[in-house]
Design an enzyme around this catalytic site. Structure first.
Site, PDB file in Angstrom:
ATOM      1  N   GLU A 153       0.799  -1.208   0.000  1.00  0.00           N
ATOM      2  CA  GLU A 153       0.000   0.000   0.000  1.00  0.00           C
ATOM      3  C   GLU A 153       0.841   1.271   0.000  1.00  0.00           C
ATOM      4  OE1 GLU A 153      -3.332   2.483  -0.006  1.00  0.00           O
ATOM      5  OE2 GLU A 153      -3.060   0.382  -0.539  1.00  0.00           O
ATOM      6  N   HIS A 160      24.495   1.224   6.504  1.00  0.00           N
ATOM      7  CA  HIS A 160      24.590   2.630   6.892  1.00  0.00           C
ATOM      8  C   HIS A 160      23.215   3.283   7.062  1.00  0.00           C
ATOM      9  CE1 HIS A 160      26.904   6.663   6.319  1.00  0.00           C
ATOM     10  NE2 HIS A 160      25.700   6.921   6.811  1.00  0.00           N
ATOM     11  N   ASP A 185      16.656 -10.313 -26.058  1.00  0.00           N
ATOM     12  CA  ASP A 185      17.137  -8.981 -26.411  1.00  0.00           C
ATOM     13  C   ASP A 185      16.137  -8.400 -27.417  1.00  0.00           C
ATOM     14  OD1 ASP A 185      18.824  -6.782 -26.747  1.00  0.00           O
ATOM     15  OD2 ASP A 185      19.853  -7.727 -28.434  1.00  0.00           O
TER      16      ASP A 185
END
Length: 545
Positions: free
Chosen positions: A178, A228, A310
């Site tokens: 959501e 981090h 491709d």
């Protein structure tokens, strides 16, 4: 609060450079003059209110766990209708200060080009001398590249842990949740993709990786830093804050789904399967239909659950790009830029192209001319962009920046039925046959996913119904092994050989083979010749599969 009379500029490595601007002179930002003197301008209500707002948000984000232990930081542009957004002042938080005790006077004020104009006064022991956030150079890059109005750097635990679930992944992906609707440009059904960069000892050392991530993912509003935290931005502080709350919700949801053995990357959020050592791939392909023998003797009987195609040289002729799309781009680039110049999309396209041209100029690429900054005027910017695009088309270059702009230009052509994708005669029949056999088909192309879907609107009708998904270079370069490993993880097959990759490029085929995929080489009119003894099976029609 200290008013700086010999300002310091935040450098790319966190260093500083001095300027001789004095407060008795009028405030000038990139050629746009403010009202009154510099000092008077810095004391205006807009600046004071923004400093107070930044302090309030620091205190709030501390309670959320985003700014713990003096970590985390924020930068907000001072809104002023009289000054263009790129030239507005910037309020940013200090480094090494208790964020829950932030007050208005603790905030720094920077010029639009990074010079420190106001700094906090030195407080008594045990406070440390004031220091502008180490993230300032990164904030400046985000403001420059993304037309942001505010940037938040969070150390929220969920933003750290989510990067560790798959320590080899360069992206966080989630869909059908959501709160995705709260992210700019996304809806519930969309797949949200957030790039992940590697951590460094000092935040200033993240600049190069951050710039690269934004260039590769020009529509992202966040970049995760492994082990981090996360950088999040928006057009205003409200947009940045709202998106930060949604991102943290989604990171937390992914972690909890993972702990429950559920896959957050698929619409069904079904049980996680384990593929080639990677967890987090969606779907139960063991229940998928497997292709059986085909009636024609020359056909290959595929055991693959998936085929990865491709586009150029496999589905569409190489000549379609050079003979149709390039001329259309050439003829319409100036008109497109003039009509959409102020849109966020076009500003991102120009920013990405500007970065590419800077690299081209350093390398001495023929035809590259500098793209001036926005404040010199719309006409000059558009003229230099057009000159660069024309030179790139003339030289046959297919860099990502050009492809993205070309995709947006050609989108109009497809919408107006001025363009239609031209596929080889065997493509539609092959796609229909594979779908009836239970084989899932995906596209992997250096063009954007949007451009891939445009090309699928073809001379044989709308072929999009046959494709289960689209991959572009956001998963990685097509000549790198890790890109195919990432596709394996996202598609969710039992083993690499369950995917057949078809391409006309030898380097792509080699990378896919090294990743463990089955590979076939497409031999089509106009394709480049393959090396002798290339070692791959070749086909001249998709009906041979």
């Amino acid at each position: 609060m200290t008013v700086i009379t010999s300002g310091k500029k935040m450098g790319s490595s966190g260093g500083v450079a001095t300027t001789l601007t004095t407060l008795s002179e009028p405030m000038v930002q990139n050629g746009v003059a403010g009202t009154g003197s510099s000092q008077a301008y810095l004391e205006r209500k807009a600046v004071t209110d923004t400093r107070a707002l930044a302090a309030e948000l620091c205190r709030h984000f501390y309670t959320l766990g985003w700014f713990s232990g003096t970590g985390g930081s924020i930068a907000i542009k001072v809104h002023d209708d009289a000054i263009p957004k790129p030239s507005q002042l910037i309020v940013t938080s200090p480094s090494g200060v208790q964020k829950e005790r932030m007050v208005t006077e603790d905030m720094y004020v920077l010029s639009s080009d990074g010079f420190i104009l106001l700094a906090p006064v030195l407080k008594a022991y045990p406070h440390m001398p004031p220091q502008c956030t180490d993230c300032a150079p990164l904030f400046m890059k985000v403001f420059e590249m993304c037309d942001a109005g505010a940037v938040i750097h969070s150390h929220g635990m969920e933003s750290c842990i989510v990067t560790l679930i798959n320590p080899l992944s360069k992206e966080f992906r989630i869909t059908h949740m959501e709160m995705i609707k709260g992210i700019q440009g996304h809806s519930y059904h969309d797949e949200l993709v957030v790039p992940i960069i590697e951590n460094a000892a000092h935040e200033g050392e993240l600049i190069e990786s951050l710039v690269e991530a934004i260039s590769i993912y020009p529509k992202t509003t966040a970049v995760l830093v492994r082990n981090h935290g996360v950088f999040i931005w928006g057009g205003s502080w409200i947009s940045a804050k709202t998106q930060a709350e949604c991102y943290h919700y989604l990171f937390d949801a992914a972690i909890k789904l993972h702990q429950s053995g559920l896959d957050w990357t698929t619409p069904s959020h079904g049980p996680i399967c384990n593929v080639n050592g990677f967890r987090g791939c969606g779907g139960n392909y063991n229940r998928a239909l497997k292709a059986g023998p085909l009636s024609l003797n020359y056909m290959t009987e595929p055991s693959q659950h998936c085929i990865l195609l491709d586009i150029e040289g496999t589905i569409i002729p190489i000549s379609f790009i050079s003979d149709v799309l390039f001329p259309y781009t050439h003829d319409n680039v100036e008109k497109h830029l003039a009509a959409t110049y102020d849109s966020e999309e076009t500003q991102i396209d120009i920013s990405l192209l500007r970065s590419q041209i800077e690299t081209d100029l350093e390398r001495g690429i023929t035809g590259a001319v500098p793209i001036p900054p926005d404040y010199v005027g719309k006409e000059l910017v558009i003229g230099s962009v057009v000159e660069n695009v024309v030179a790139m088309i003339k030289n046959g270059r297919k860099v990502a920046a050009l492809k993205q702009l070309q995709g947006h230009i050609c989108r109009t052509g497809f919408q107006r039925n001025q363009l239609v994708g031209v596929v080889f005669d065997d493509v539609a029949e092959a796609l229909e046959r594979w779908q009836n056999s239970g084989i899932k088909v995906y596209i992997y192309c250096s063009d954007s996913r949007e451009a891939q879907q445009l090309l699928a609107n073809s001379n044989y009708g709308d072929l999009r119904k046959y494709f289960c998904g689209y991959f572009d270079t956001t998963v990685g370069n097509k000549e790198e092994i890790r890109s195919y490993l990432e596709i394996l993880r996202m598609v969710g097959v039992d083993k690499p050989t369950n995917i057949l990759f078809v391409t006309d490029i030898f380097q792509e085929a080699s990378a896919a083979r090294d990743a463990g995929l089955e590979v076939m080489m497409s031999i089509r009119p106009g394709n480049a010749p393959l090396p002798q003894n290339h070692g791959f099976r070749t086909i001249e029609s998709l009906l041979e599969i």
